[in-house]
Design an enzyme around this catalytic site. Structure first.
Site, PDB file in Angstrom:
ATOM      1  N   ASP A  40       0.815  -1.211   0.000  1.00  0.00           N
ATOM      2  CA  ASP A  40       0.000   0.000   0.000  1.00  0.00           C
ATOM      3  C   ASP A  40       0.853   1.267   0.000  1.00  0.00           C
ATOM      4  O   ASP A  40       0.380   2.355   0.354  1.00  0.00           O
ATOM      5  CB  ASP A  40      -0.943   0.000   1.198  1.00  0.00           C
ATOM      6  CG  ASP A  40      -0.194  -0.074   2.530  1.00  0.00           C
ATOM      7  OD1 ASP A  40       1.038  -0.306   2.510  1.00  0.00           O
ATOM      8  OD2 ASP A  40      -0.835   0.098   3.586  1.00  0.00           O
ATOM      9  N   HIS A  76      22.554   3.295 -20.578  1.00  0.00           N
ATOM     10  CA  HIS A  76      21.539   3.541 -19.559  1.00  0.00           C
ATOM     11  C   HIS A  76      21.821   2.739 -18.292  1.00  0.00           C
ATOM     12  O   HIS A  76      20.899   2.255 -17.636  1.00  0.00           O
ATOM     13  CB  HIS A  76      20.144   3.202 -20.103  1.00  0.00           C
ATOM     14  CG  HIS A  76      19.685   4.130 -21.182  1.00  0.00           C
ATOM     15  ND1 HIS A  76      18.711   3.795 -22.096  1.00  0.00           N
ATOM     16  CD2 HIS A  76      20.078   5.390 -21.500  1.00  0.00           C
ATOM     17  CE1 HIS A  76      18.530   4.809 -22.934  1.00  0.00           C
ATOM     18  NE2 HIS A  76      19.343   5.792 -22.580  1.00  0.00           N
ATOM     19  N   ASP A  83      25.913  10.862 -15.400  1.00  0.00           N
ATOM     20  CA  ASP A  83      24.823  11.501 -16.124  1.00  0.00           C
ATOM     21  C   ASP A  83      23.699  11.682 -15.111  1.00  0.00           C
ATOM     22  O   ASP A  83      23.016  10.726 -14.740  1.00  0.00           O
ATOM     23  CB  ASP A  83      24.382  10.604 -17.288  1.00  0.00           C
ATOM     24  CG  ASP A  83      23.335  11.253 -18.184  1.00  0.00           C
ATOM     25  OD1 ASP A  83      22.637  12.171 -17.717  1.00  0.00           O
ATOM     26  OD2 ASP A  83      23.200  10.837 -19.350  1.00  0.00           O
ATOM     27  N   ASP A 124      20.125  18.424 -16.960  1.00  0.00           N
ATOM     28  CA  ASP A 124      20.652  17.142 -17.438  1.00  0.00           C
ATOM     29  C   ASP A 124      22.106  17.339 -17.858  1.00  0.00           C
ATOM     30  O   ASP A 124      22.381  17.802 -18.969  1.00  0.00           O
ATOM     31  CB  ASP A 124      19.790  16.654 -18.610  1.00  0.00           C
ATOM     32  CG  ASP A 124      20.216  15.295 -19.134  1.00  0.00           C
ATOM     33  OD1 ASP A 124      21.111  14.677 -18.547  1.00  0.00           O
ATOM     34  OD2 ASP A 124      19.637  14.862 -20.151  1.00  0.00           O
ATOM     35  N   HIS A 181      24.194   6.886 -30.590  1.00  0.00           N
ATOM     36  CA  HIS A 181      23.000   7.657 -30.243  1.00  0.00           C
ATOM     37  C   HIS A 181      23.073   9.043 -30.864  1.00  0.00           C
ATOM     38  O   HIS A 181      24.104   9.453 -31.405  1.00  0.00           O
ATOM     39  CB  HIS A 181      22.815   7.740 -28.724  1.00  0.00           C
ATOM     40  CG  HIS A 181      23.941   8.392 -27.980  1.00  0.00           C
ATOM     41  ND1 HIS A 181      24.128   9.755 -27.938  1.00  0.00           N
ATOM     42  CD2 HIS A 181      24.941   7.861 -27.225  1.00  0.00           C
ATOM     43  CE1 HIS A 181      25.178  10.049 -27.193  1.00  0.00           C
ATOM     44  NE2 HIS A 181      25.700   8.916 -26.748  1.00  0.00           N
ATOM     45  N   HIS A 189      18.698  16.075 -27.087  1.00  0.00           N
ATOM     46  CA  HIS A 189      17.247  15.941 -27.016  1.00  0.00           C
ATOM     47  C   HIS A 189      16.664  17.211 -26.417  1.00  0.00           C
ATOM     48  O   HIS A 189      17.353  17.982 -25.741  1.00  0.00           O
ATOM     49  CB  HIS A 189      16.858  14.725 -26.164  1.00  0.00           C
ATOM     50  CG  HIS A 189      17.485  14.697 -24.799  1.00  0.00           C
ATOM     51  ND1 HIS A 189      17.017  15.466 -23.754  1.00  0.00           N
ATOM     52  CD2 HIS A 189      18.554  14.014 -24.312  1.00  0.00           C
ATOM     53  CE1 HIS A 189      17.766  15.245 -22.672  1.00  0.00           C
ATOM     54  NE2 HIS A 189      18.712  14.377 -22.986  1.00  0.00           N
ATOM     55  N   HIS A 212      13.453  14.297 -21.370  1.00  0.00           N
ATOM     56  CA  HIS A 212      13.311  14.170 -22.825  1.00  0.00           C
ATOM     57  C   HIS A 212      11.991  14.860 -23.162  1.00  0.00           C
ATOM     58  O   HIS A 212      10.933  14.245 -23.182  1.00  0.00           O
ATOM     59  CB  HIS A 212      13.309  12.701 -23.252  1.00  0.00           C
ATOM     60  CG  HIS A 212      14.619  12.019 -23.012  1.00  0.00           C
ATOM     61  ND1 HIS A 212      14.749  10.654 -22.932  1.00  0.00           N
ATOM     62  CD2 HIS A 212      15.864  12.508 -22.822  1.00  0.00           C
ATOM     63  CE1 HIS A 212      16.010  10.327 -22.702  1.00  0.00           C
ATOM     64  NE2 HIS A 212      16.706  11.446 -22.634  1.00  0.00           N
ATOM     65  N   GLU A 258      25.103  16.247 -26.311  1.00  0.00           N
ATOM     66  CA  GLU A 258      25.748  15.181 -25.546  1.00  0.00           C
ATOM     67  C   GLU A 258      26.424  14.126 -26.431  1.00  0.00           C
ATOM     68  O   GLU A 258      25.991  12.979 -26.466  1.00  0.00           O
ATOM     69  CB  GLU A 258      24.732  14.507 -24.620  1.00  0.00           C
ATOM     70  CG  GLU A 258      23.475  13.981 -25.286  1.00  0.00           C
ATOM     71  CD  GLU A 258      22.637  13.128 -24.352  1.00  0.00           C
ATOM     72  OE1 GLU A 258      23.211  12.371 -23.554  1.00  0.00           O
ATOM     73  OE2 GLU A 258      21.402  13.221 -24.427  1.00  0.00           O
ATOM     74  N   TYR A 279      32.075   5.144 -26.680  1.00  0.00           N
ATOM     75  CA  TYR A 279      31.944   4.015 -25.760  1.00  0.00           C
ATOM     76  C   TYR A 279      32.726   2.853 -26.378  1.00  0.00           C
ATOM     77  O   TYR A 279      32.256   2.222 -27.332  1.00  0.00           O
ATOM     78  CB  TYR A 279      30.467   3.663 -25.558  1.00  0.00           C
ATOM     79  CG  TYR A 279      29.634   4.904 -25.330  1.00  0.00           C
ATOM     80  CD1 TYR A 279      29.507   5.460 -24.057  1.00  0.00           C
ATOM     81  CD2 TYR A 279      29.021   5.555 -26.400  1.00  0.00           C
ATOM     82  CE1 TYR A 279      28.780   6.619 -23.860  1.00  0.00           C
ATOM     83  CE2 TYR A 279      28.288   6.719 -26.206  1.00  0.00           C
ATOM     84  CZ  TYR A 279      28.170   7.255 -24.938  1.00  0.00           C
ATOM     85  OH  TYR A 279      27.453   8.406 -24.740  1.00  0.00           O
ATOM     86  N   ARG A 298      31.153  10.651 -22.115  1.00  0.00           N
ATOM     87  CA  ARG A 298      30.050  11.470 -22.618  1.00  0.00           C
ATOM     88  C   ARG A 298      30.146  12.832 -21.950  1.00  0.00           C
ATOM     89  O   ARG A 298      30.470  12.929 -20.760  1.00  0.00           O
ATOM     90  CB  ARG A 298      28.695  10.825 -22.345  1.00  0.00           C
ATOM     91  CG  ARG A 298      27.514  11.591 -22.932  1.00  0.00           C
ATOM     92  CD  ARG A 298      26.232  10.760 -23.042  1.00  0.00           C
ATOM     93  NE  ARG A 298      25.694  10.318 -21.770  1.00  0.00           N
ATOM     94  CZ  ARG A 298      25.699   9.042 -21.348  1.00  0.00           C
ATOM     95  NH1 ARG A 298      26.269   8.094 -22.091  1.00  0.00           N
ATOM     96  NH2 ARG A 298      25.173   8.714 -20.186  1.00  0.00           N
ATOM     97  N   GLU A 358      27.813  16.385 -21.641  1.00  0.00           N
ATOM     98  CA  GLU A 358      26.467  16.887 -21.923  1.00  0.00           C
ATOM     99  C   GLU A 358      26.219  18.207 -21.215  1.00  0.00           C
ATOM    100  O   GLU A 358      26.490  18.345 -20.022  1.00  0.00           O
ATOM    101  CB  GLU A 358      25.431  15.864 -21.464  1.00  0.00           C
ATOM    102  CG  GLU A 358      23.993  16.263 -21.718  1.00  0.00           C
ATOM    103  CD  GLU A 358      23.021  15.182 -21.283  1.00  0.00           C
ATOM    104  OE1 GLU A 358      21.896  15.162 -21.813  1.00  0.00           O
ATOM    105  OE2 GLU A 358      23.379  14.367 -20.407  1.00  0.00           O
TER     106      GLU A 358
END
Length: 431
Positions: A33, A236, A253, A264, A343, A347, A354, A378, A382, A399, A401
């Site tokens: 709950d 991710h 990130d 971000d 990628h 964005h 996003h 970004e 990799y 990366r 960004e």
């Protein structure tokens, strides 16, 4: 004028008569709950400013327009257990509605609002339960046909129109996003100062959250990625439970949320405070791609121009590092860079990390950048183990960004204070 009222007026301009219905997000059960902390639907909040669950915004459009809010009733017992509720009367006054009702009256009042209306505007497909409930209301109106009442015959998806509005940030929104960027910058700086070999990734995540909380951001904008060593090559990654090793990179990130708006930022740095030769080569290549993309962040340029600029720099750099084979034109045509960069380069950014808004026009062309558009840049690389990868480059994931807003004559980097140059990062980590 109330900012939310102004947005509602802009949304409704030139819309044919009907009724718009927009519910907020449902509460989500975590287990048993217990529920997750409630987060309102972004489009609902954009138009109402109302943060409580179980709310619905309805708008009669036509000769006698009326903005209506349905919200939870005042209830002393519930407020003892769960906290303050506005209730319809206070909500109507504070948020600029023409009328407000208890959610207990939602079904009866909605049938009245839909009666003798030609069309319904709704965000179809976002929540099957609400789709069914709308169908029930329309059927209830149809059941009154013998008494001379007619039901809406046209259903219009309002999502794209709201999304297009949200794509263009006003000065108030940009100020909030700038504050979010400053808080997030402080969090990333804190992570750089405190990260050490031997720590677990979640210890660094705790430093981020500490900075968010102490600065007034109660929630991250999304699940933080704190990825060391090989985890930096997982786009991710989210477990954040690995022990960090000397000589590895740490890719973070992470973003905070302020008044619903996201920041971000991604930064990558050496856990021991010093880039190796190969790490520095890859990092500075990604940084150069970031700079090339930023040069294309100008009003009148294609959105995709930023990505293409980054791809060009990364491709030539991968050839120079002997990680892919040239010549350059062949590498671009065959997309061999995608082994290491798979990628897009950014964005939209706003109430959602996003954020809402189309990237292409209906004719298939990439849309043109205009003042008020906010987004990330970004690029990354990799480098997983593979037959064509020298040992020294294995498991290097980078990366970088930042958060950008297009202005009338260029762009504004909302996260420009976050360290990004090699020398700046290493100096900060030396303390």
């Amino acid at each position: 004028m109330h900012p939310y009222s102004s947005r509602r007026e802009r949304l409704l301009a030139d819309l044919p008569a009907g009724v718009l219905i927009l519910p907020t997000a449902p509460e989500q059960t975590r287990n048993a709950d217990s529920t997750f902390p409630f987060r309102y639907d972004s489009s609902f909040y954009y138009l109402t400013g109302f943060e409580e669950p179980e709310a619905v915004y309805a708008q009669v459009i036509g000769d006698t327009p009326q903005a209506v809010l349905f919200c939870r009733p005042k209830d002393e017992t519930h407020e003892i257990w769960d906290g303050y509720r506005y209730g319809p009367a206070a909500a109507q006054e504070k948020f600029g509605f023409d009328a407000a009702y208890s959610t207990d009256d939602l079904d009866a009042e909605m049938i009245k609002l839909l009666s003798n209306q030609p069309r319904v505007y709704f965000a179809f497909g976002h929540n099957p339960g609400w789709d069914l409930r709308l169908a029930g209301w329309i059927n209830a109106v149809r059941a009154k046909a013998r008494s001379g009442v007619h039901a809406p015959t046209e259903l219009v998806d309002i999502s794209a129109r709201i999304d297009e509005m949200r794509l263009f940030k006003d000065a108030h929104e940009i100020d909030i996003m700038r504050r979010a960027g400053l808080i997030n910058t402080a969090a990333h700086r804190r992570a750089m100062r405190t990260a050490r070999p031997g720590q677990f990734e979640y210890e660094v995540e705790a430093e981020l959250m500490h900075e968010y909380y102490r600065s007034g951001s109660r929630f991250p904008a999304y699940s933080s990625i704190v990825a060391s060593g090989p985890n930096a090559c997982v786009l991710h990654y989210g477990e954040n439970n690995r022990r960090m090793q000397d000589g590895e990179l740490l890719l973070i990130d992470a973003g905070c949320e302020i008044e619903g708006y996201a920041s971000d930022i991604t930064r990558t740095f050496p856990i021991n405070g010093k880039f190796s030769g190969e790490q520095k080569a890859v990092y500075e290549l990604v940084l150069a791609a970031h700079a090339a993309a930023l040069q294309e962040a100008l009003p009148g340029r294609s959105y995709d121009a930023m990505h293409q600029a980054a791809v060009n720099v990364l491709t030539q750099g991968l050839i120079d590092l002997d990680l892919i084979q040239g010549p350059f034109a062949d590498a671009i045509e065959q997309s061999t860079y995608r082994q290491f960069y798979m990628h897009k380069t950014g964005h939209w950014l706003g109430l959602d990390v996003h954020d809402a808004g189309a990237y292409k026009q209906q004719n298939g062309d990439w849309r043109v950048l205009e003042p008020g558009m906010a987004f990330t840049i970004e690029p990354g690389l990799y480098i997983r183990p593979a037959a064509n990868v020298p040992k020294a480059f294995e498991q290097i994931g980078v990366r970088i960004e930042d958060n950008i807003v297009i202005t009338a004559d260029g762009h504004d980097v909302l996260t420009a204070d976050c360290p990004v140059a090699v020398a700046e990062i290493e100096a900060l980590m030396r303390g």
